[in-house]
Design an enzyme around this catalytic site. Structure first.
Site, mmCIF file in Angstrom:
data_model
loop_
_atom_site.group_PDB
_atom_site.id
_atom_site.type_symbol
_atom_site.label_atom_id
_atom_site.label_comp_id
_atom_site.label_asym_id
_atom_site.label_seq_id
_atom_site.Cartn_x
_atom_site.Cartn_y
_atom_site.Cartn_z
ATOM 1 N N SER A 1 0.807 -1.226 0.000
ATOM 2 C CA SER A 1 0.000 0.000 0.000
ATOM 3 C C SER A 1 0.838 1.273 0.000
ATOM 4 O O SER A 1 0.324 2.345 -0.297
ATOM 5 C CB SER A 1 -0.940 0.018 1.208
ATOM 6 O OG SER A 1 -0.221 0.158 2.411
ATOM 7 N N LYS B 1 1.057 4.622 6.763
ATOM 8 C CA LYS B 1 0.548 5.438 5.659
ATOM 9 C C LYS B 1 1.235 6.794 5.706
ATOM 10 O O LYS B 1 1.937 7.132 6.649
ATOM 11 C CB LYS B 1 -0.965 5.648 5.760
ATOM 12 C CG LYS B 1 -1.806 4.382 5.889
ATOM 13 C CD LYS B 1 -1.860 3.567 4.621
ATOM 14 C CE LYS B 1 -2.690 2.297 4.824
ATOM 15 N NZ LYS B 1 -2.622 1.406 3.633
#
Length: 297
Positions: A52, A113
């Site tokens: 991701s 993230k």
């Protein structure tokens, strides 16, 4: 007298053995205590489990996270015991940091993230472009590459063309993101208004990341969300998939600083065609030396 001396001589080896055992145990306890202090206050290693954050972090990267960057919460401690509320020595994160945090809907799973939205910001994605407070973040094409997207355990990974783009945030910080050719379900969203003491995170692999664009899967009043409740009306554009939602300030763990080591471990846990603990030779054949000691931006 002779019997007494013999008994004493036999007792001495037993006493010495007991003393040596105690010293070994004490050394191990000290070592574990020092390691725990370092892990809690200074650094913690993590292995990247997914793609991701491509193209900046790949599955199999072994990174170091600084624990002092944002101060400390109970999530800084092994096991996240609820010993206290809030943060100690808090230093607010900077937009653009790559951050490890605890997933809000369970409080235990580590996620990583990039920080996109700060408290009070209005964030939106339109046709794959990110807008902050009504202004689009500039993009500059860098390269076209081939990327793999996981399709789960029952299907082979999908190979797609992807464009690497340099994105520049409002503070002038520049980093690389990856945009897949087939787009994603959150390429056009509503407007996310980031609550106080909350943060909006996105993966650099923009079409293949469960992040703050998606519902955390808990009702807004749930205490696990720490006041970072979700507006369910946003699900109409982003889809019904469960993601991260807004990240409470208390859930921040640390800032990703550097890739120390890296192994090719495949696209996901179901298609691990690279290094594995059960094949010792792959510890060497699937090393990625070009990624060693890479500082993260």
């Amino acid at each position: 007298m002779t019997e007494t001396r013999a008994a004493r001589s036999k007792a001495k080896p037993k006493q010495n053995a007991a003393r040596e055992t105690f010293e070994v145990i004490k050394t191990v306890v000290y070592a574990l205590a020092i390691a725990l202090v370092i892990r809690t206050l200074l650094f913690q290693p993590y292995t990247i489990p997914s793609g991701s954050e491509e193209p900046n972090l790949y599955r199999g990267d072994y990174i170091i996270v600084s624990k002092w960057s944002y101060g400390y919460s109970h999530h800084s401690i092994l096991g996240s015991p609820p010993l206290f509320k809030g943060r100690v020595l808090f230093n607010p994160p900077t937009r653009g940091d790559i951050i490890v945090f605890k997933l809000p809907n369970d409080g235990h799973t580590d996620y990583i993230k990039r920080l996109i939205g700060l408290p009070g910001d209005r964030v939106q994605v339109r046709q794959g472009r990110t807008y902050i407070n009504g202004r689009v973040l500039p993009l500059q094409a860098a390269a076209v590459v081939q990327a793999l997207r996981s399709q789960g355990p029952d299907a082979d990974p999908l190979k797609l063309p992807a464009t690497l783009m340099h994105e520049t945030n409002p503070e002038g910080r520049r980093y690389t993101i990856q945009m897949l050719s087939d787009g994603g379900q959150a390429d056009n969203t509503g407007v996310y208004v980031v609550p106080p003491h909350c943060y909006f995170m996105m993966g650099d692999n923009r079409e293949d990341s469960a992040d703050s664009r998606f519902d955390p899967g808990l009702p807004p009043e749930d205490p696990k969300l720490g006041g970072c409740g979700w507006d369910s009306r946003l699900d109409a554009s982003a889809g019904q998939g469960t993601g991260v939602g807004f990240v409470p300030e208390e859930n921040l763990v640390g800032k990703a600083q550097i890739i120390m080591l890296s192994w090719n471990t495949g696209v996901d846990e179901w298609h691990n065609t690279g290094a594995t603990i059960f094949k010792p030779w792959t510890w060497f054949t699937d090393l990625r030396p070009s990624r060693f000691f890479k500082v993260l931006h």
